[in-house]
Structures are given as C-alpha cells and as structure tokens.
Design a protein around this motif. Structure first.
Motif: not given
Length: 275
Positions: A44-67
C-alpha cells in the motif's frame, strides 16, 4: 494498491524478508492482508498519508487526568508478540484484521532485529490491557496498529509513544491513514509528495528510542531497574506456548512493571513541554 505476494503454486504465504520490509518503509510502502486468514499480502502507498505531528500532539484533559492518576504502568518491548497478536484479534466493531500470518511472522523478526517496537499498557493488577506496535527507521516511526481492553488503555499507549519520540528527537510519526480516533490527538493528512519529502528528511537523522528509559534511571538504582527488566522479561519469555495465547497470559508483578517505564506523570510532563 499494488501486487500481491504469494509463494507460487503452494497457496502458502510467502516469507516477508525483513530487508524487503525495511526497503518498502523507506520508500513509503507498507504491507497489508485482506483478512487475518489470507495467504497473501499487498503493498500500500496511500495518495494521502496520515501523520501525527509530534510537537502539535493534543493531549485531552481527560487522558492527562488518567495518566496523572497512575492507573496504568507503561513499558516498551516487554510483550511484542502479545501486542501484535492482540492487534490482530477480533474486537467489537472490528471483526476482521489485515494482520495475517505473514505479517505476524515478518514483524516478529523485525522486532528481534531491533527495527520493530511495542508499547504496552498494564493495569493495576499487572495485566496487559492495551498497546501498540510499529517500525522505527532513522528518526521516523511508522505506527502499525493498537488495541485496548480497558478504557483509555490504547490512548495511554499512544501518549507514551509520542512522549518517547519527542524526547528522543524523532521527526516523523506516520499513522498511515487518518481516522477520527487519531484526529482528536492532532493527526492530519498530507499528499504523497509531501509525505515522501518528510520521510526522506526523517530517514537522514537518527532518533533515540531509549532516551526516556535512561533518564528515568536514578543514580544508584540503575542496576535495580535493569534487574527488574531482566526479571520481567524472563517472566514473559517463560510463558512459552501460553504466551502466544493472550487469554492465558498471566499478570506480571506490578513492582517490576513500575520500574520499567515512564510514569504517567512523566508522560504528561513531557507532552506539556513546548519547544
């Protein structure tokens, strides 16, 4: 998508050589199967690729609380075989899987060679409840799949991964495709040409996968941490055939797990830092 890979005349899956897998990733391709029972794979070589920019990662408040609450223990490369098999299992809303026998075998060998890694999430009773796995090349990490058996367990694994990659100087976290689940963390799509440029730049640099583990070792107790890791690793290896059956996977001692990876508070701290 590409051509299928099969051993001619046998109907048996062809062995995915690790050198071929690494060349494919460096060129922007990855293998998948139609179902977990399929005997072949396609590239597979997608025409549009999914990326998660490391410096722009969004940490939801609910997950931060769990952690911060320390509900989970966090490790890496402790149970790769169990993680990839869990990712291939049927789950509500995901009865089939693209992970077949060829992929299980090929990525297990990639892991043995140090190119594939797993992140594990364990609960307060020492049970494996979530995780993810992927491939590392240069300063790029290619996320393959994740699983969860407890609320927020896979999300915690993803937060751990991003913290590890950010501290280690990685530049690219490839998610292959963009999903609604990943979008909540800041994932985005880019065109193939842009992806290949980002990939080329990331492959030209080296990421430090283990930096977060070294920094967690307090002077004077490093040998104790190493000893705990060896003991827990031996415990997983000692499962033998039972280790291949996730239902039969026993819980690990939490005293060992607590010494093996970053705490939830440390993960939140790293993700809260700005460059």
């Amino acid at each position: 998508m590409g051509t299928r890979t099969r051993r001619p005349g046998t109907g048996q899956p062809q062995r995915l050589e690790t050198a071929l897998l690494l060349r494919a990733y460096s060129a922007g391709l990855f293998p998948m199967a139609d179902t977990r029972e399929a005997v072949d794979v396609f590239w597979v070589e997608p025409r549009r690729r999914g990326l998660l920019p490391l410096e722009k990662f969004h940490l939801p408040k609910s997950l931060a609380k769990v952690l911060k609450q320390g509900r989970f223990f966090h490790t890496q490369d402790m149970a790769f075989a169990q993680v990839i098999r869990a990712c291939a299992e049927a789950a509500p809303g995901r009865e089939q899987s693209w992970i077949n026998a060829s992929i299980l075998d090929g990525y297990s060998r990639l892991h043995a060679e140090g190119h594939a890694h797993s992140i594990e999430t364990w609960d307060a009773d020492g049970r494996l409840v979530g995780g993810l796995y992927g491939v590392r090349l240069g300063s790029a990490f290619f996320g393959e799949s994740m699983f969860s058996r407890a609320t927020d367990a896979s999300k915690a694994a993803l937060a751990h991964l991003v913290a590890r990659l950010r501290l280690g100087g990685f530049e690219l976290l490839d998610t292959q495709f963009l999903t609604a689940h990943l979008a909540q963390f800041g994932a985005m799509e880019v065109k193939r040409t842009q992806y290949l440029a980002l990939l080329d730049a990331a492959l030209g640099k080296s990421g430090d996968w283990g930096r977060i583990d070294r920094e967690a070792q307090v002077p004077g107790v490093g040998s104790g941490v190493a000893g705990a890791g060896a003991a827990a690793g031996a415990a997983v290896a000692g499962f033998g055939a039972a280790g291949r059956d996730l239902v039969a996977l026993p819980a690990l001692p939490v005293a060992l797990l607590a010494a093996l990876g970053p705490s939830g508070k440390r993960i939140v701290q790293l993700l809260s830092q700005t460059s």
